[in-house]
Design a protein around this motif. Structure first.
Motif, PDB file in Angstrom:
ATOM      1  N   ASP A 220      48.387 -18.654  19.660  1.00 18.10           N
ATOM      2  CA  ASP A 220      48.410 -18.817  18.086  1.00 18.10           C
ATOM      3  C   ASP A 220      49.366 -17.749  17.449  1.00 18.10           C
ATOM      4  N   VAL A 221      49.865 -18.049  16.439  1.00 21.24           N
ATOM      5  CA  VAL A 221      50.673 -17.020  15.754  1.00 21.24           C
ATOM      6  C   VAL A 221      49.799 -16.364  14.454  1.00 21.24           C
ATOM      7  N   LEU A 222      49.790 -15.114  14.452  1.00 22.19           N
ATOM      8  CA  LEU A 222      48.998 -14.198  13.540  1.00 22.19           C
ATOM      9  C   LEU A 222      50.011 -13.622  12.622  1.00 22.19           C
ATOM     10  N   ILE A 223      49.615 -13.745  11.296  1.00 23.78           N
ATOM     11  CA  ILE A 223      50.623 -13.285  10.142  1.00 23.78           C
ATOM     12  C   ILE A 223      49.515 -12.402   9.286  1.00 23.78           C
ATOM     13  N   ALA A 224      50.104 -11.300   9.073  1.00 24.60           N
ATOM     14  CA  ALA A 224      49.318 -10.223   8.201  1.00 24.60           C
ATOM     15  C   ALA A 224      49.541 -10.612   6.486  1.00 24.60           C
ATOM     16  N   ASN A 225      48.649 -10.992   5.876  1.00 21.51           N
ATOM     17  CA  ASN A 225      48.845 -11.908   4.611  1.00 21.51           C
ATOM     18  C   ASN A 225      48.763 -10.880   3.392  1.00 21.51           C
ATOM     19  N   ILE A 226      48.934  -9.482   3.776  1.00 19.72           N
ATOM     20  CA  ILE A 226      48.832  -8.407   2.705  1.00 19.72           C
ATOM     21  C   ILE A 226      50.252  -7.965   2.606  1.00 19.72           C
ATOM     22  N   ARG A 227      50.963  -7.869   1.564  1.00 18.98           N
ATOM     23  CA  ARG A 227      52.286  -7.291   1.585  1.00 18.98           C
ATOM     24  C   ARG A 227      53.271  -7.962   2.517  1.00 18.98           C
ATOM     25  N   PRO A 228      53.617  -9.300   2.256  1.00 15.15           N
ATOM     26  CA  PRO A 228      54.383 -10.152   3.209  1.00 15.15           C
ATOM     27  C   PRO A 228      55.738  -9.283   3.822  1.00 15.15           C
ATOM     28  N   TYR A 229      56.126  -8.810   2.830  1.00 10.04           N
ATOM     29  CA  TYR A 229      57.669  -8.140   2.744  1.00 10.04           C
ATOM     30  C   TYR A 229      57.624  -7.074   3.931  1.00 10.04           C
ATOM     31  N   LEU A 230      56.524  -6.857   4.600  1.00 11.68           N
ATOM     32  CA  LEU A 230      56.445  -6.017   5.679  1.00 11.68           C
ATOM     33  C   LEU A 230      56.729  -6.647   6.994  1.00 11.68           C
ATOM     34  N   LYS A 231      56.684  -8.135   6.863  1.00  9.92           N
ATOM     35  CA  LYS A 231      57.265  -8.992   8.106  1.00  9.92           C
ATOM     36  C   LYS A 231      56.316  -8.430   9.320  1.00  9.92           C
ATOM     37  N   LYS A 232      54.908  -8.845   9.249  1.00 13.09           N
ATOM     38  CA  LYS A 232      54.162  -8.610  10.250  1.00 13.09           C
ATOM     39  C   LYS A 232      53.730  -9.874  10.808  1.00 13.09           C
ATOM     40  N   VAL A 233      54.049  -9.968  11.994  1.00 10.22           N
ATOM     41  CA  VAL A 233      53.804 -11.412  12.770  1.00 10.22           C
ATOM     42  C   VAL A 233      53.593 -11.070  14.156  1.00 10.22           C
ATOM     43  N   TRP A 234      52.710 -11.604  14.803  1.00 13.57           N
ATOM     44  CA  TRP A 234      52.355 -11.560  16.348  1.00 13.57           C
ATOM     45  C   TRP A 234      52.053 -12.685  16.896  1.00 13.57           C
ATOM     46  N   PHE A 235      52.410 -13.093  18.167  1.00  9.65           N
ATOM     47  CA  PHE A 235      52.445 -14.225  18.990  1.00  9.65           C
ATOM     48  C   PHE A 235      51.332 -13.848  19.911  1.00  9.65           C
ATOM     49  N   ALA A 236      50.050 -14.403  19.876  1.00 11.25           N
ATOM     50  CA  ALA A 236      49.002 -14.105  20.695  1.00 11.25           C
ATOM     51  C   ALA A 236      49.105 -14.309  22.112  1.00 11.25           C
ATOM     52  N   ASP A 237      49.003 -13.275  22.926  1.00 10.12           N
ATOM     53  CA  ASP A 237      48.816 -13.404  24.339  1.00 10.12           C
ATOM     54  C   ASP A 237      47.688 -13.419  25.063  1.00 10.12           C
ATOM     55  N   ILE A 238      46.515 -13.104  24.141  1.00  5.54           N
ATOM     56  CA  ILE A 238      44.963 -13.319  24.551  1.00  5.54           C
ATOM     57  C   ILE A 238      44.071 -13.960  23.417  1.00  5.54           C
ATOM     58  N   ASP A 239      43.031 -13.903  23.964  1.00  5.09           N
ATOM     59  CA  ASP A 239      42.077 -14.661  22.660  1.00  5.09           C
ATOM     60  C   ASP A 239      41.230 -13.389  22.034  1.00  5.09           C
ATOM     61  N   GLY A 240      40.816 -13.725  20.817  1.00  3.38           N
ATOM     62  CA  GLY A 240      40.032 -12.674  20.170  1.00  3.38           C
ATOM     63  C   GLY A 240      39.669 -12.930  18.858  1.00  3.38           C
ATOM     64  N   GLY A 241      39.429 -12.015  17.972  1.00  6.21           N
ATOM     65  CA  GLY A 241      38.994 -12.247  16.637  1.00  6.21           C
ATOM     66  C   GLY A 241      39.974 -11.379  15.529  1.00  6.21           C
ATOM     67  N   ALA A 242      40.327 -12.029  14.437  1.00  6.38           N
ATOM     68  CA  ALA A 242      41.195 -11.569  13.424  1.00  6.38           C
ATOM     69  C   ALA A 242      40.276 -11.350  12.079  1.00  6.38           C
ATOM     70  N   SER A 243      40.769 -10.245  11.280  1.00  2.00           N
ATOM     71  CA  SER A 243      40.184  -9.932   9.991  1.00  2.00           C
ATOM     72  C   SER A 243      40.552 -11.005   8.933  1.00  2.00           C
ATOM     73  N   SER A 244      39.880 -11.170   7.853  1.00  2.00           N
ATOM     74  CA  SER A 244      40.004 -12.011   6.966  1.00  2.00           C
ATOM     75  C   SER A 244      41.622 -12.152   6.191  1.00  2.00           C
ATOM     76  N   ASP A 245      42.318 -10.953   6.197  1.00  3.04           N
ATOM     77  CA  ASP A 245      43.375 -11.042   5.600  1.00  3.04           C
ATOM     78  C   ASP A 245      44.557 -11.247   6.609  1.00  3.04           C
ATOM     79  N   VAL A 246      44.203 -11.722   7.828  1.00  2.00           N
ATOM     80  CA  VAL A 246      45.092 -12.294   8.958  1.00  2.00           C
ATOM     81  C   VAL A 246      45.126 -13.785   8.843  1.00  2.00           C
ATOM     82  N   LEU A 247      46.244 -14.259   8.819  1.00  2.00           N
ATOM     83  CA  LEU A 247      46.404 -15.873   8.823  1.00  2.00           C
ATOM     84  C   LEU A 247      46.568 -16.399  10.194  1.00  2.00           C
ATOM     85  N   VAL A 248      45.661 -17.074  10.933  1.00  2.00           N
ATOM     86  CA  VAL A 248      45.683 -17.491  12.258  1.00  2.00           C
ATOM     87  C   VAL A 248      46.406 -18.927  12.034  1.00  2.00           C
ATOM     88  N   CYS A 249      47.768 -18.998  12.628  1.00  2.00           N
ATOM     89  CA  CYS A 249      48.194 -20.211  12.712  1.00  2.00           C
ATOM     90  C   CYS A 249      48.422 -20.941  13.941  1.00  2.00           C
TER      91      CYS A 249
END
Length: 353
Positions: free
Chosen positions: A58-87
């Motif tokens: 999955d690809v996780l994107i921080a949806n607060i202040r998008p100009y910070l360009k926070k993105v991560w390609f998940a290499d494990i399984d887990g859980g993300a907070s509500s302000d993280v978009l899981v694509c």
């Protein structure tokens, strides 16, 4: 053009925070700026709660202040907070290609166009899915694999650079703070009984054959400028604060695209940011011509090549940063500037030669 929604969707599956470990928990804070992956969160939620269940690929994107360009390609399984978009890539589409699409600066620029809020802008989830992707000239898999391999090489090089800088800082500390540089027998000077004397200027003991030196005795400030637009078709290596924060180096830009006069940089120069000295933005000039930098930098011109490495590590040292921070001026904590001339008065222990 195809829209993002044609290849991906938002994950809505939930998982309890009680069912994951700290290393599997992802928040906007632990996804790193400028597409640099993520670090482990500092703590799990204080109270049990529902999180978005993400999985490897999955690809996780921080949806607060998008100009910070926070993105991560998940290499494990887990859980993300509500302000993280899981694509997640739709069936028949490549997860690595989805990651390649969401890595692009153009994607984050698009998200900011639809973001809501001024202090803490958030991306519009529906608008994000309408992002238009270019027509492909080769397969999703080949594009995704290329970007993953490139991403891994960048991470490896960053790690190597971090290790080399840590080693340099340790060496600087041994030699110029602890004074355990090699004596004539190759042993650590101070620890092996090397003679120390009191230095009134520094208010401390230093090696007998050493003295104190101000930065202005070791370097001058260069203010030579160039107007890149006078050479519109020339390709410049342009150091700026945004580019340094993003890549740690320069951007290549044509003169016609550079809007104002810049300082000239040579391979002997050291660039020290005027803005927010605690961020420790320090750069050594590279080899080659057409190097320029933003006037938000102070350009040090070392008196000799022998002093360049010493000055670079001094500029990144905790004591120098503390000195500059204390002298910085400005009404906003996030926009405080150093006085370049004042910084040249900083005094450091120095070998006589």
């Amino acid at each position: 053009m195809n829209k993002l929604s044609s290849i991906a969707y938002y994950v809505t599956d939930k998982i309890s925070s009680n069912d994951i470990s700290l290393s599997e928990y992802v928040t906007t804070d632990c996804i790193l700026q400028n597409k640099k992956g993520r670090e482990v969160a500092s703590n799990l939620p204080p109270q049990p709660c529902c999180l978005t269940r993400y999985q490897r690929g999955d690809v996780l994107i921080a949806n607060i202040r998008p100009y910070l360009k926070k993105v991560w390609f998940a290499d494990i399984d887990g859980g993300a907070s509500s302000d993280v978009l899981v694509c997640r890539a739709k069936e028949g589409h490549s997860p690595s290609f989805l990651y390649a699409v969401l890595l692009q600066d153009s994607f984050f620029d698009y998200v900011m166009q639809g973001a809501k809020g001024s202090k803490m802008p958030r991306g519009d989830k529906e608008q994000i899915l309408r992002y238009e992707m270019p027509i492909l000239s080769c397969s999703e898999e080949s594009i995704g694999t290329f970007f993953l391999n490139l991403d891994q090489k960048i991470r490896l090089n960053e790690q190597i650079n971090q290790n080399l800088e840590a080693m340099a800082k340790q060496l600087y500390d041994y030699w110029f703070v602890q004074f355990d540089f090699p004596n004539k027998d190759g042993k650590p000077y101070k620890s092996s009984g090397g003679e120390m004397v009191w230095n009134e200027k520094l208010k401390r003991m230093i090696p007998k054959e050493w003295t104190n030196a101000n930065i202005y005795q070791l370097a001058s400030i260069s203010k030579e400028t160039v107007n890149p637009q006078a050479q519109p078709n020339e390709l410049f290596k342009h150091y700026s604060l945004p580019e340094y924060d993003k890549t740690g180096t320069y951007a290549e830009e044509y003169g016609i695209d550079i809007q104002s006069a810049k300082f000239i940089v040579t391979n002997n120069c050291i660039l020290v940011s005027k803005l927010n000295p605690w961020t420790s933005r320090v750069i050594c000039g590279n080899r080659g011509s057409n190097q320029i930098c933003s006037t938000e930098f102070v350009v040090w011109n070392p008196a000799s090549l022998k002093t360049k490495g010493f000055l670079f590590m001094l500029a990144k040292s905790a004591k120098f940063i503390e000195y500059c921070t204390q002298g910085a001026t400005g009404t906003s904590h996030s926009h405080r500037r150093i006085n370049p001339e004042l910084c040249l008065l900083y005094t450091s222990p120095s070998p006589r030669d």
